[in-house]
Structures are given as structure tokens and as C-alpha cells.
Design a protein around this motif. Structure first.
Motif, short mmCIF file in Angstrom:
data_model
loop_
_atom_site.label_atom_id
_atom_site.label_comp_id
_atom_site.label_asym_id
_atom_site.label_seq_id
_atom_site.Cartn_x
_atom_site.Cartn_y
_atom_site.Cartn_z
N TYR A 72 -7.18 -30.87 64.48
CA TYR A 72 -5.78 -30.54 64.26
C TYR A 72 -5.67 -29.23 63.49
CZ TYR A 72 -7.17 -32.58 59.86
OH TYR A 72 -7.86 -32.87 58.71
N HIS A 73 -4.55 -28.59 63.65
CA HIS A 73 -4.14 -27.44 62.84
C HIS A 73 -2.71 -27.73 62.42
CE1 HIS A 73 -7.56 -25.05 64.10
NE2 HIS A 73 -7.22 -25.20 65.38
N PHE A 74 -2.37 -27.36 61.19
CA PHE A 74 -0.99 -27.54 60.78
C PHE A 74 -0.58 -26.46 59.80
CE2 PHE A 74 -3.38 -30.18 57.80
CZ PHE A 74 -2.84 -29.83 56.57
N ALA A 75 0.72 -26.26 59.74
CA ALA A 75 1.32 -25.32 58.79
C ALA A 75 2.60 -25.96 58.28
CB ALA A 75 1.62 -23.99 59.47
N PRO A 128 8.56 -25.52 54.49
CA PRO A 128 9.67 -26.46 54.27
C PRO A 128 11.00 -25.92 54.76
CG PRO A 128 8.26 -26.38 52.34
CD PRO A 128 7.80 -25.27 53.28
N PRO A 129 11.73 -26.77 55.47
CA PRO A 129 11.55 -28.21 55.64
C PRO A 129 10.72 -28.60 56.87
CG PRO A 129 13.65 -27.58 56.56
CD PRO A 129 13.02 -26.32 56.01
N PHE A 130 9.94 -27.68 57.43
CA PHE A 130 9.22 -27.94 58.68
C PHE A 130 7.72 -28.11 58.49
CE2 PHE A 130 12.93 -25.39 59.87
CZ PHE A 130 13.52 -26.23 60.79
N LEU A 131 7.18 -29.00 59.30
CA LEU A 131 5.74 -29.14 59.48
C LEU A 131 5.49 -28.82 60.95
CD1 LEU A 131 2.80 -30.31 59.10
CD2 LEU A 131 3.80 -32.52 59.71
N TYR A 132 4.55 -27.91 61.23
CA TYR A 132 4.15 -27.65 62.61
C TYR A 132 2.71 -28.13 62.75
CZ TYR A 132 2.85 -25.50 66.96
OH TYR A 132 2.40 -25.31 68.24
N LEU A 133 2.44 -28.87 63.82
CA LEU A 133 1.15 -29.50 64.00
C LEU A 133 0.69 -29.36 65.44
CD1 LEU A 133 -1.07 -31.60 63.13
CD2 LEU A 133 0.61 -33.36 63.67
N GLU A 134 -0.58 -29.00 65.60
CA GLU A 134 -1.21 -29.00 66.92
C GLU A 134 -2.37 -29.99 66.87
OE1 GLU A 134 -2.31 -25.17 68.42
OE2 GLU A 134 -0.24 -24.51 68.51
N GLU A 174 8.78 -33.48 46.33
CA GLU A 174 9.01 -34.70 47.10
C GLU A 174 10.18 -34.50 48.06
OE1 GLU A 174 10.02 -39.38 46.22
OE2 GLU A 174 9.07 -38.18 44.67
N ASN A 175 10.03 -35.00 49.27
CA ASN A 175 11.04 -34.91 50.32
C ASN A 175 11.38 -33.47 50.73
OD1 ASN A 175 11.30 -37.73 50.52
ND2 ASN A 175 12.67 -37.74 48.77
N ALA A 176 10.45 -32.55 50.56
CA ALA A 176 10.69 -31.15 50.96
C ALA A 176 10.57 -30.97 52.46
CB ALA A 176 9.71 -30.23 50.25
N ILE A 177 9.87 -31.87 53.13
CA ILE A 177 9.63 -31.74 54.56
C ILE A 177 10.40 -32.83 55.28
CG2 ILE A 177 7.85 -31.66 56.36
CD1 ILE A 177 5.90 -31.03 53.93
N HIS A 178 11.28 -32.41 56.20
CA HIS A 178 12.13 -33.35 56.92
C HIS A 178 11.90 -33.33 58.43
CE1 HIS A 178 14.54 -34.03 53.35
NE2 HIS A 178 14.48 -32.73 53.14
N TYR A 179 11.30 -32.27 58.93
CA TYR A 179 11.15 -32.07 60.38
C TYR A 179 9.69 -31.82 60.72
CZ TYR A 179 16.13 -30.99 59.99
OH TYR A 179 17.46 -31.04 59.72
N ALA A 180 9.23 -32.45 61.78
CA ALA A 180 7.90 -32.18 62.30
C ALA A 180 8.03 -31.66 63.72
CB ALA A 180 7.03 -33.43 62.28
N ILE A 181 7.24 -30.65 64.04
CA ILE A 181 7.14 -30.11 65.39
C ILE A 181 5.68 -30.30 65.79
CG2 ILE A 181 7.44 -28.08 66.85
CD1 ILE A 181 9.17 -26.95 64.42
N VAL A 182 5.43 -31.03 66.86
CA VAL A 182 4.07 -31.40 67.23
C VAL A 182 3.78 -30.92 68.65
CG1 VAL A 182 2.40 -33.28 67.42
CG2 VAL A 182 4.30 -33.45 65.78
N ASN A 183 2.78 -30.07 68.77
CA ASN A 183 2.36 -29.55 70.08
C ASN A 183 1.28 -30.47 70.65
OD1 ASN A 183 1.25 -28.10 72.23
ND2 ASN A 183 1.79 -26.16 71.30
N LEU A 184 1.55 -31.04 71.81
CA LEU A 184 0.65 -32.01 72.44
C LEU A 184 -0.20 -31.42 73.55
CD1 LEU A 184 3.22 -34.94 72.76
CD2 LEU A 184 1.48 -34.63 70.99
N THR A 185 -0.19 -30.12 73.72
CA THR A 185 -0.87 -29.48 74.85
C THR A 185 -2.31 -29.96 75.01
OG1 THR A 185 0.50 -27.52 74.59
CG2 THR A 185 -1.51 -27.27 75.88
N HIS A 186 -3.06 -30.02 73.93
CA HIS A 186 -4.50 -30.30 74.01
C HIS A 186 -4.88 -31.68 73.47
CE1 HIS A 186 -5.05 -26.15 75.12
NE2 HIS A 186 -4.33 -25.80 74.07
N ILE A 217 5.53 -21.46 65.02
CA ILE A 217 4.70 -21.86 66.15
C ILE A 217 3.76 -20.73 66.59
CG2 ILE A 217 4.82 -22.50 68.61
CD1 ILE A 217 7.47 -23.97 67.89
N LYS A 218 4.26 -19.50 66.58
CA LYS A 218 3.48 -18.38 67.11
C LYS A 218 2.26 -18.05 66.28
CE LYS A 218 7.27 -16.42 69.64
NZ LYS A 218 8.33 -15.47 69.68
#
Length: 136
Positions: free
Chosen positions: A8-11, A14-20, A46-58, A130-131
Motif C-alpha cells: 500500500y501507499h498512502f498520503a 486532512p481531512p483526506f486520506l488517499y490510499l492505493e 483526533e477526528n482530523a480525517i473524515h474522507y478516504a479515497i481508495v484506488n483499487l486499480t492494482h 492523487i497525482k
């Protein structure tokens, strides 16, 4: 003892988590991932992250016990205040099927997008998060 599988890779921006996700995960791989995320979360209020974006390509799914661990992780995300999870399916329809089941009955809005391009056309302001992975 089994070795953890799954990459996995993530970044976090806040408030976003991006995950591959890459490859298939076993139970130990999910636990390793969860522990790495926990260490990273401690850097933010605490509670700084509310949204996750998850790339499922691989992502190649995982074992039955890794799916059980995934459900526990999703329950924990709901308790930590996540409100939205957006999946970028990019052709991974089997993952979409299983993830819909794992999120069932949890109080988080879960969306599935056919492609990263479709997602970015709706949320262009999230493109820089994402980029940073697609350019590596």
C-alpha cells in the motif's frame, strides 16, 4: 508465523486520506497496514480525517480472514468519524462487490467510481493528492 502480504501507499492531507492498494492481502498484511495507519494517524488531531479515497486499480483482494480484518478496520473508521469513503474501481468490479458487502450497515457513505478520471471530473480539487502517486 505467517508473513504479511499486501502492499500500500498512502498520503494524508486532512481531512483526506488517499490510499492505493497493491496485490492481495492476507490477515497479517491487513494487521501490518492497520498498525502503519495507526502510527500515521497519531500525527494528526483526533477526528482530523473524515474522507478516504481508495484506488483499487492494482488490488487483488485477499484471504477470507483478511476480509474479516478489513471489516474490523471499517468499523473502526466509522467510530473515528469517517463520513465518506470513495473507491476508484478502475475496472476492479470484484473488489467493488466485496467492499459493498464489508461496508454494509456501517454509518459511512461509500461511493464507487468507475475510474479515477470520473472521480476527478467530479472532484478536481482533490487531484493533487492523487497525482503525487501517479507521477512516481
Amino acid at each position: 508465523m505467517f508473513v504479511g502480504h499486501g502492499k500500500y501507499h498512502f498520503a494524508i492531507d486532512p481531512p483526506f486520506l488517499y490510499l492505493e492498494l497493491f496485490e492481495g492481502f492476507n490477515k497479517e498484511g491487513v494487521i501490518q497496514f492497520r498498525n502503519a495507519m495507526f502510527l500515521e494517524y497519531q500525527k494528526y488531531p483526533e477526528n482530523a480525517i473524515h474522507y478516504a479515497i481508495v484506488n483499487l486499480t492494482h488490488w487483488q483482494l485477499g484471504t477470507a480472514d483478511s476480509m474479516e480484518q478489513g471489516r474490523k478496520m471499517f468499523e473502526n473508521m466509522a467510530m473515528r468519524g469517517y463520513t465518506n469513503v470513495d473507491y476508484l474501481a478502475n475496472g476492479n468490479s470484484i473488489a467493488t462487490f466485496y467492499l459493498k458487502k464489508l461496508w454494509q450497515d456501517l454509518p459511512v457513505k461509500v461511493n464507487f467510481f468507475d475510474s479515477t478520471e470520473q472521480y476527478l471530473s467530479q472532484y478536481p480539487e482533490r487531484g493533487s493528492l492523487i497525482k503525487q502517486f501517479s507521477e512516481n
